[in-house]
Scaffold this motif. Structure first.
Motif, PDB file in Angstrom:
ATOM      1  N   LEU A 119       0.828  -1.204   0.000  1.00  0.00           N
ATOM      2  CA  LEU A 119       0.000   0.000   0.000  1.00  0.00           C
ATOM      3  C   LEU A 119       0.865   1.258   0.000  1.00  0.00           C
ATOM      4  N   LEU A 120       1.984   1.189   0.722  1.00  0.00           N
ATOM      5  CA  LEU A 120       2.905   2.329   0.713  1.00  0.00           C
ATOM      6  C   LEU A 120       3.518   2.507  -0.672  1.00  0.00           C
ATOM      7  N   LEU A 121       3.853   1.394  -1.320  1.00  0.00           N
ATOM      8  CA  LEU A 121       4.395   1.456  -2.673  1.00  0.00           C
ATOM      9  C   LEU A 121       3.370   2.060  -3.636  1.00  0.00           C
ATOM     10  N   ALA A 122       2.098   1.668  -3.484  1.00  0.00           N
ATOM     11  CA  ALA A 122       1.054   2.212  -4.350  1.00  0.00           C
ATOM     12  C   ALA A 122       0.891   3.711  -4.120  1.00  0.00           C
ATOM     13  N   LEU A 123       1.053   4.134  -2.854  1.00  0.00           N
ATOM     14  CA  LEU A 123       0.948   5.560  -2.545  1.00  0.00           C
ATOM     15  C   LEU A 123       2.062   6.348  -3.242  1.00  0.00           C
ATOM     16  N   VAL A 124       3.271   5.796  -3.228  1.00  0.00           N
ATOM     17  CA  VAL A 124       4.400   6.464  -3.879  1.00  0.00           C
ATOM     18  C   VAL A 124       4.208   6.497  -5.385  1.00  0.00           C
ATOM     19  N   ARG A 125       3.797   5.385  -5.973  1.00  0.00           N
ATOM     20  CA  ARG A 125       3.614   5.333  -7.422  1.00  0.00           C
ATOM     21  C   ARG A 125       2.449   6.214  -7.870  1.00  0.00           C
ATOM     22  N   GLY A 126       1.487   6.424  -6.955  1.00  0.00           N
ATOM     23  CA  GLY A 126       0.407   7.318  -7.290  1.00  0.00           C
ATOM     24  C   GLY A 126       0.872   8.747  -7.474  1.00  0.00           C
ATOM     25  N   ARG A 127       2.008   9.087  -6.883  1.00  0.00           N
ATOM     26  CA  ARG A 127       2.544  10.442  -7.022  1.00  0.00           C
ATOM     27  C   ARG A 127       3.644  10.536  -8.084  1.00  0.00           C
ATOM     28  N   LEU A 128       4.339   9.422  -8.275  1.00  0.00           N
ATOM     29  CA  LEU A 128       5.430   9.440  -9.257  1.00  0.00           C
ATOM     30  C   LEU A 128       5.024   8.868 -10.604  1.00  0.00           C
ATOM     31  N   GLY A 129       3.981   8.044 -10.607  1.00  0.00           N
ATOM     32  CA  GLY A 129       3.610   7.343 -11.817  1.00  0.00           C
ATOM     33  C   GLY A 129       3.877   5.855 -11.681  1.00  0.00           C
ATOM     34  N   ALA A 130       3.200   5.063 -12.486  1.00  0.00           N
ATOM     35  CA  ALA A 130       3.285   3.603 -12.361  1.00  0.00           C
ATOM     36  C   ALA A 130       4.670   3.067 -12.656  1.00  0.00           C
ATOM     37  N   ASP A 131       5.471   3.799 -13.378  1.00  0.00           N
ATOM     38  CA  ASP A 131       6.803   3.326 -13.753  1.00  0.00           C
ATOM     39  C   ASP A 131       7.875   3.698 -12.726  1.00  0.00           C
ATOM     40  N   ALA A 132       7.455   4.242 -11.589  1.00  0.00           N
ATOM     41  CA  ALA A 132       8.424   4.645 -10.571  1.00  0.00           C
ATOM     42  C   ALA A 132       9.204   3.443 -10.075  1.00  0.00           C
ATOM     43  N   SER A 133      10.497   3.631  -9.884  1.00  0.00           N
ATOM     44  CA  SER A 133      11.371   2.551  -9.425  1.00  0.00           C
ATOM     45  C   SER A 133      11.577   2.680  -7.922  1.00  0.00           C
ATOM     46  N   VAL A 134      10.863   1.847  -7.154  1.00  0.00           N
ATOM     47  CA  VAL A 134      10.949   1.845  -5.693  1.00  0.00           C
ATOM     48  C   VAL A 134      11.075   0.395  -5.250  1.00  0.00           C
ATOM     49  N   SER A 135      12.066   0.109  -4.431  1.00  0.00           N
ATOM     50  CA  SER A 135      12.299  -1.270  -4.000  1.00  0.00           C
ATOM     51  C   SER A 135      11.420  -1.615  -2.804  1.00  0.00           C
ATOM     52  N   ALA A 136      11.167  -2.923  -2.650  1.00  0.00           N
ATOM     53  CA  ALA A 136      10.392  -3.398  -1.502  1.00  0.00           C
ATOM     54  C   ALA A 136      11.128  -3.143  -0.196  1.00  0.00           C
ATOM     55  N   VAL A 137      12.455  -3.242  -0.224  1.00  0.00           N
ATOM     56  CA  VAL A 137      13.247  -2.984   0.984  1.00  0.00           C
ATOM     57  C   VAL A 137      13.090  -1.536   1.426  1.00  0.00           C
ATOM     58  N   GLU A 138      13.070  -0.623   0.461  1.00  0.00           N
ATOM     59  CA  GLU A 138      12.905   0.791   0.783  1.00  0.00           C
ATOM     60  C   GLU A 138      11.532   1.058   1.397  1.00  0.00           C
ATOM     61  N   CYS A 139      10.509   0.386   0.884  1.00  0.00           N
ATOM     62  CA  CYS A 139       9.155   0.570   1.429  1.00  0.00           C
ATOM     63  C   CYS A 139       9.048   0.011   2.837  1.00  0.00           C
TER      64      CYS A 139
END
Length: 407
Positions: free
Chosen positions: A201-221
């Protein structure tokens, strides 16, 4: 010095806690290791180190009793065999550090397990040489941990809210006249969000602001979630270059938390618990304790590291098996708001179930299913037990304060 050991084999991490037999009745975390088994090309096993796909097993502890085996390279083995190998390694690792074997071992399991699954685990543990073992339901272990620090009067009821990385359960236990605990009710969550889902859900929140192609790792979330779980509101957390505030994250997971609390309240039914105990690393999120406090008319208690509560309670249960109940201690209540170091769970000491009985060896009835037979190769648990070398010591096996979602 003589000691007993409690082992909580979770989906994500396995925690072991030791309790001395010649001193106070408190338990301390002795080891935390990822619940990962890897078969190497040399034919040996390592613990806690993920390897190539097809050679690494994870999430097997909750699959005990499943007829479908897991494949590791050329080997196939059941979930109970892998769990037994992991428990055997943990016992050996703690024994190496302490210089002697434990006098007794208590291994936890979900409260919903019946005689068949418990019997399968008992049989697998004996096959790898672990004989002096008692199986303890997780909510009873959590209650035992609570009773070690706070007096629990006969007739008192405790509710256990357990939320880890991949599992949720709600239970109610009752203190008996013999200073043991009995399970009154238990519900296993199926369609509920857990700690790993909060990461998504946190990853979806970030991608909602950056776009679906945002590169965010699971470890970072996961790291950001731990930072946002702290009780006091702090500075926003930067994830993938986006600032996420605590209120933003709480709003995102609020529907999931409300669903969990609603299921917990249904599990309570008419029972009026004296306290609600938090167990599992995802309970570090203060929104969990806040939502429960607003829904129940009793204290909501959780340790600073709730992912260790069940393992410590298992160690206390093992101590009871060896020494029996002691005189009721003076209460040592250190509760502060949602967090406390309490411990109270008198494991019902008595005759331990015998895995040789028919009820332990016969699987529960299932509806008929027309499935073509599948011939499986013979099990090789004995050879694999010999191949389980101490190479797993290279893994991250020390307890750390930032370990989360241990279940």
């Amino acid at each position: 010095m003589p000691y007993v050991l409690g082992v909580d084999a979770g989906t994500t991490r396995t925690t072991a806690a030791a309790c001395r037999l010649d001193g106070g009745g408190d338990a301390e975390v002795a080891l935390v290791v990822p619940s990962v088994l890897q078969l190497t090309e040399a034919g040996t096993f390592t613990v806690g180190e993920p390897g190539p796909a097809g050679w690494t097993a994870t999430g097997f502890a909750r699959r005990i009793g499943d007829d479908v085996p897991l494949s590791l390279g050329p080997e196939t083995c059941s979930a109970e065999e892998l769990t037994a190998l992991l428990v055997m390694w943990v016992i050996g690792e703690v024994a190496t550090r302490k210089g002697e074997q434990p006098r007794h071992v208590a291994v936890t399991h979900p409260a919903g397990w019946g005689p068949y699954r418990r019997g399968q685990l008992h049989t697998a543990l004996r096959a790898v040489g672990v004989h002096d073992v008692t199986l303890v339901p997780e909510p009873l272990a959590a209650a035992e941990n609570h009773a070690a620090r706070s007096r629990v009067l006969p007739g008192a009821k405790l509710a256990v809210f357990s939320l880890g990385s991949h599992a949720f359960s709600a239970s109610v236990v009752k203190r008996t006249q013999h200073r043991t605990f009995e399970l009154l009710n238990h519900v296993e969550g199926v369609d509920h969000h857990t700690g790993a889902d909060f990461d998504d859900l946190l990853l979806a929140l970030v991608r909602g602001r950056l776009g679906a192609d945002a590169s965010v790792s699971a470890v970072e979330c996961e790291a950001a979630k731990r930072a946002l779980a702290r009780p006091a509101p702090g500075q926003p957390v930067v994830v993938g270059g986006v600032e996420i505030g605590r209120d933003d994250f709480v709003e995102e997971i609020r529907p999931s938390v409300d669903h969990l609390v609603a299921t917990f309240l249904r599990a309570l039914g008419p029972a009026q618990p004296d306290a609600v105990l938090l167990a599992g690393g995802a309970c570090r999120l203060t929104v969990i304790g806040d939502a429960l406090s607003a829904s129940v008319d009793c204290r909501v208690l959780g340790e600073a590291a709730p992912e260790h509560s069940v393992a410590k309670g298992a160690a206390l249960a093992a101590r009871l098996v060896v020494l029996g109940p002691e005189s009721e201690p003076e209460p040592l209540d250190t509760s502060v708001l949602v967090h406390t170091r309490e411990a109270s769970l008198r494991f019902p000491v008595g005759e331990v179930e015998r895995p040789d009985d028919d009820e332990f060896t016969t699987p529960p009835p299932r509806p008929p299913v027309d499935v073509p037979p599948l011939e499986l190769p013979p099990r090789r648990v004995r050879r694999m037990a010999i191949a389980l070398k101490p190479g797993g010591r290279r893994s991250r096996s020390d307890s750390r304060d930032d370990d989360e979602d241990g279940r």
